[in-house]
Design a protein around this motif. Structure first.
Motif, PDB file in Angstrom:
ATOM      1  N   TYR A  21      34.596  40.618  45.534  1.00 53.73           N
ATOM      2  CA  TYR A  21      34.779  39.761  44.288  1.00 53.73           C
ATOM      3  C   TYR A  21      35.966  40.393  43.645  1.00 53.73           C
ATOM      4  O   TYR A  21      36.908  39.779  43.320  1.00 53.73           O
ATOM      5  N   LEU A  76      31.300  38.149  36.001  1.00 54.22           N
ATOM      6  CA  LEU A  76      31.139  37.037  37.367  1.00 54.22           C
ATOM      7  C   LEU A  76      30.303  35.928  36.774  1.00 54.22           C
ATOM      8  O   LEU A  76      30.457  34.796  37.096  1.00 54.22           O
ATOM      9  N   GLU A  79      33.058  33.626  35.260  1.00 51.26           N
ATOM     10  CA  GLU A  79      33.929  33.020  36.263  1.00 51.26           C
ATOM     11  C   GLU A  79      33.159  32.072  37.127  1.00 51.26           C
ATOM     12  O   GLU A  79      33.792  31.065  37.748  1.00 51.26           O
ATOM     13  N   SER A  80      31.851  32.240  37.421  1.00 51.81           N
ATOM     14  CA  SER A  80      31.125  31.587  38.378  1.00 51.81           C
ATOM     15  C   SER A  80      30.534  30.522  37.861  1.00 51.81           C
ATOM     16  O   SER A  80      29.995  29.374  38.516  1.00 51.81           O
ATOM     17  N   GLU A  82      27.374  30.827  37.069  1.00 54.73           N
ATOM     18  CA  GLU A  82      26.063  31.107  37.525  1.00 54.73           C
ATOM     19  C   GLU A  82      25.170  32.383  36.466  1.00 54.73           C
ATOM     20  O   GLU A  82      26.066  33.129  36.405  1.00 54.73           O
ATOM     21  N   ALA A 156      26.840  34.707  44.529  1.00 50.30           N
ATOM     22  CA  ALA A 156      27.994  34.143  43.498  1.00 50.30           C
ATOM     23  C   ALA A 156      29.384  35.306  43.648  1.00 50.30           C
ATOM     24  O   ALA A 156      30.415  34.704  43.717  1.00 50.30           O
ATOM     25  N   HIS A 157      29.082  36.352  43.828  1.00 45.50           N
ATOM     26  CA  HIS A 157      30.090  37.174  44.363  1.00 45.50           C
ATOM     27  C   HIS A 157      30.969  36.836  45.428  1.00 45.50           C
ATOM     28  O   HIS A 157      32.237  36.844  45.388  1.00 45.50           O
ATOM     29  N   THR A 159      30.811  33.692  46.658  1.00 48.50           N
ATOM     30  CA  THR A 159      31.496  32.389  46.721  1.00 48.50           C
ATOM     31  C   THR A 159      32.866  32.546  45.769  1.00 48.50           C
ATOM     32  O   THR A 159      33.782  31.898  46.012  1.00 48.50           O
ATOM     33  N   MET A 160      32.832  33.398  44.736  1.00 55.36           N
ATOM     34  CA  MET A 160      34.114  33.762  43.987  1.00 55.36           C
ATOM     35  C   MET A 160      34.944  34.460  44.762  1.00 55.36           C
ATOM     36  O   MET A 160      36.321  33.836  44.553  1.00 55.36           O
TER      37      MET A 160
END
Ligand SMILES: Cc1cc2nc3c(=O)[nH]c(=O)nc-3n(C[C@H](O)[C@H](O)[C@H](O)COP(=O)(O)OP(=O)(O)OC[C@H]3O[C@@H](n4cnc5c(N)ncnc54)[C@H](O)[C@@H]3O)c2cc1C
Length: 388
Positions: A21, A76, A79-80, A82, A156-157, A159-160
Motif C-alpha cells: 500500500y 489508510l 483513503e479507503s 474503511e 483495505a491495504h 485494495t488500495m
C-alpha cells in the motif's frame, strides 16, 4: 504480463500488504506484490478479526512507534473509507510483584507524554464488573487502546494498493532471490520478475526467504492459539462496555471484547510450542486452552462459555522480541521486516517504513534497535526473553 518493476514485495500478509500500500502511494504501477498462497489465507500470522493496538508499551521507542501506527492506520482509513481501528480502551493489569513490571510501561508512557490511569482492584471492578480481582492486583488504563481489525485492514491495504496501480499476484511462491548490482531477480514457478528494490515480509517463512541471500537468523516460530467463547451475556463484553486487556505476568494472557464472533476472545501470549510454518498443524492444544479457561474463571468469569472456536496462528519470534526492520546487510537493494509476535498494530506503519527504506534508502525514524545484525541476532543460541 509486465516482468520488470521498481519494487517487489515478497509476502502479502499483514506487513507485506502494508508495504504494498505505502509503496503504491509512491510508485503506483511500479509495484508488484507476490504471495505464495491465496490472499487472506490463514497459514501465517495476520488473519483473524482482531489484534490489540495500544500506546501502552515498555519502551519510549515503541510508544512513539505506536503513535505513528495510529497515524498510518488513519491515512489508510481516510483513503479507503474503511474503519480498521476501533478504540475500546485497554487495561494492563497484574499483581503488584508481576514478572512484567508495569512500571516500565508507566515510565515509557510518561516519557512520551501519553496519559493513562492507575487503577487499583476496587476501581477496576467498579468500572468493569466483568473483572473479579484480588486486592493485590493493580492496573493501567489507556483510552486509546483497542482493536486493529486485522483481516479487514489487510484487505483495505491490498485494495488500495491495487487502486493505486500495483499488481498483486497470489498462489505464487518465490523460490529464489538473486541480487546483482542494481537489480534483484525474483524467481517463481510462474517465471522470473526483476526489480530495483525488494521488500521481504515473509513472516514465519523469513529464514527461508533470507536464506536465498545467505542469511539465517535465530528466529523461533511458535504455534499460538486464540479462543472465542460463547459467554452467557455477550453484550456485557461489547466493545463499548469492555476493554482489550493484558495480564502482565508469566504466563501472560490477553483478550478482547466481543468482536467479529458471538463472544469475547482470549489467549495466552507466547504460550505455544515451536513449529515450522510448513509442518505445523491446525489442531488446538487442550493444555493451552485449559490455562486460558482457568485464568478467565479466576479473573473474568463471565467471559467463559462454550467454545465457539479456537484458531491457531504463528509467531515469528526474535530472541529479544524486538522487530527486524532493516536493509539487508550486503544487499543494499533488499529490505526486510519481521514482526516478533506483536507487529500487527504496527502493520501499516512498518509498511510505511519499509517503503521509505526501499524508495529513499533511509527512514524517517531511527531504526537501529531493529537492525538485522544487532548483536543478539548474530548469536547461534541467544538467550530468549519473550516477556516484556
Ligand atoms: C494468535 C496471535 C495473536 C496476535 N496478537 C497480536 C496483537 O494483539 N497485536 C499485535 O500487534 N500483534 C499480534 N500478533 C502478531 C502479529 O499478528 C504479527 O506480528 C503480524 O501479523 C506479522 O505479519 P507478517 O506479515 O510478518 O506475517 P504473515 O502475515 O505470516 O505474512 C507473511 C506472508 O508472506 C508469505 N510468504 C512467505 N514466504 C513466501 C514466498 N517465498 N513467496 C511468496 N510469499 C511468501 C506468506 O504466505 C504470508 O502470507 C499476533 C499473532 C498471533 C499469531
Amino acid at each position: 504480463m509486465k516482468r520488470d518493476y521498481e519494487y517487489i514485495v515478497l509476502g502479502l500478509g499483514g506487513l507485506g500488504s502494508g508495504a504494498a500500500y505505502w509503496l503504491s502511494r509512491a510508485a503506483g504501477a511500479e509495484v508488484l506484490g507476490i504471495e505464495q498462497f491465496e490472499l487472506g489465507h490463514v497459514r501465517g500470522e495476520s488473519q483473524d478479526h482482531s489484534r490489540i493496538i495500544r500506546l501502552s508499551y515498555h519502551t519510549p521507542e515503541y510508544v512513539e512507534l505506536a503513535k505513528l501506527a495510529y497515524d498510518a492506520w488513519g491515512t489508510l482509513e481516510r483513503e479507503s473509507g474503511e474503519q480498521v481501528v476501533l478504540k475500546t480502551g485497554g487495561l494492563d493489569f497484574a499483581p503488584r510483584d508481576s514478572k512484567i513490571p508495569l512500571d516500565t510501561y508507566r515510565n515509557a508512557m510518561r516519557a512520551c507524554g501519553v496519559e493513562f490511569e492507575d487503577l487499583d482492584a476496587g476501581e477496576i471492578m467498579k468500572r468493569w464488573p466483568q473483572f473479579t480481582l484480588r486486592d493485590d492486583i493493580v492496573g493501567l488504563f489507556q483510552e486509546q487502546s483497542g482493536i486493529a481489525m486485522a483481516a479487514r485492514a489487510n484487505e483495505a491495504h491490498r485494495t488500495m494498493a491495487r487502486a493505486n496501480g500495483a499488481t498483486l499476484i497470489d498462489d505464487t511462491p518465490v523460490t529464489n532471490i538473486i541480487t546483482r548490482g542494481n537489480e534483484v531477480t525474483v524467481e517463481t514457478a510462474g517465471g522470473n520478475y526483476s526489480c530495483r528494490k525488494l521488500v521481504i515480509a515473509a513472516g514465519p517463512w523469513s529464514n527461508r526467504a533470507l536464506g536465498h541471500l545467505g542469511i539465517e537468523l535465530p528466529l523461533e516460530v511458535t504455534r499460538e492459539q486464540v479462543t472465542y467463547f460463547a459467554a452467557k451475556r455477550p453484550d456485557d463484553f461489547a466493545p463499548d462496555r469492555f476493554p482489550v486487556w493484558i495480564w502482565m505476568d508469566d504466563p501472560c494472557f490477553y483478550g478482547f471484547p466481543t468482536f467479529g464472533e458471538a463472544g469475547p476472545k482470549a489467549a495466552q501470549d507466547a504460550g505455544g510450542r515451536p513449529v515450522t510454518a510448513d509442518t505445523r498443524d491446525f489442531e488446538p492444544e487442550p493444555e493451552n486452552l485449559r490455562g486460558v479457561e482457568e485464568f478467565l474463571s479466576r479473573h473474568i468469569p463471565g467471559a467463559l462459555g462454550p467454545i465457539i472456536h479456537t484458531k491457531t496462528c504463528l509467531y515469528t519470534l526474535t530472541p529479544d522480541r524486538d522487530f527486524v526492520i532493516d536493509t539487508v546487510p550486503g544487499h543494499d537493494n533488499v529490505v526486510v521486516a519481521i514482526g516478533a509476535g506483536h507487529a500487527f498494530k504496527f502493520a501499516s506503519q512498518i509498511g510505511r517504513l519499509l517503503s521509505e527504506l526501499a524508495v529513499h534508502g533511509t527512514s524517517s525514524i531511527d531504526l537501529s534497535s531493529f537492525a538485522l545484525d544487532r548483536p543478539i541476532l548474530t548469536m547461534k543460541n541467544p538467550p530468549k526473553n519473550y516477556m516484556q
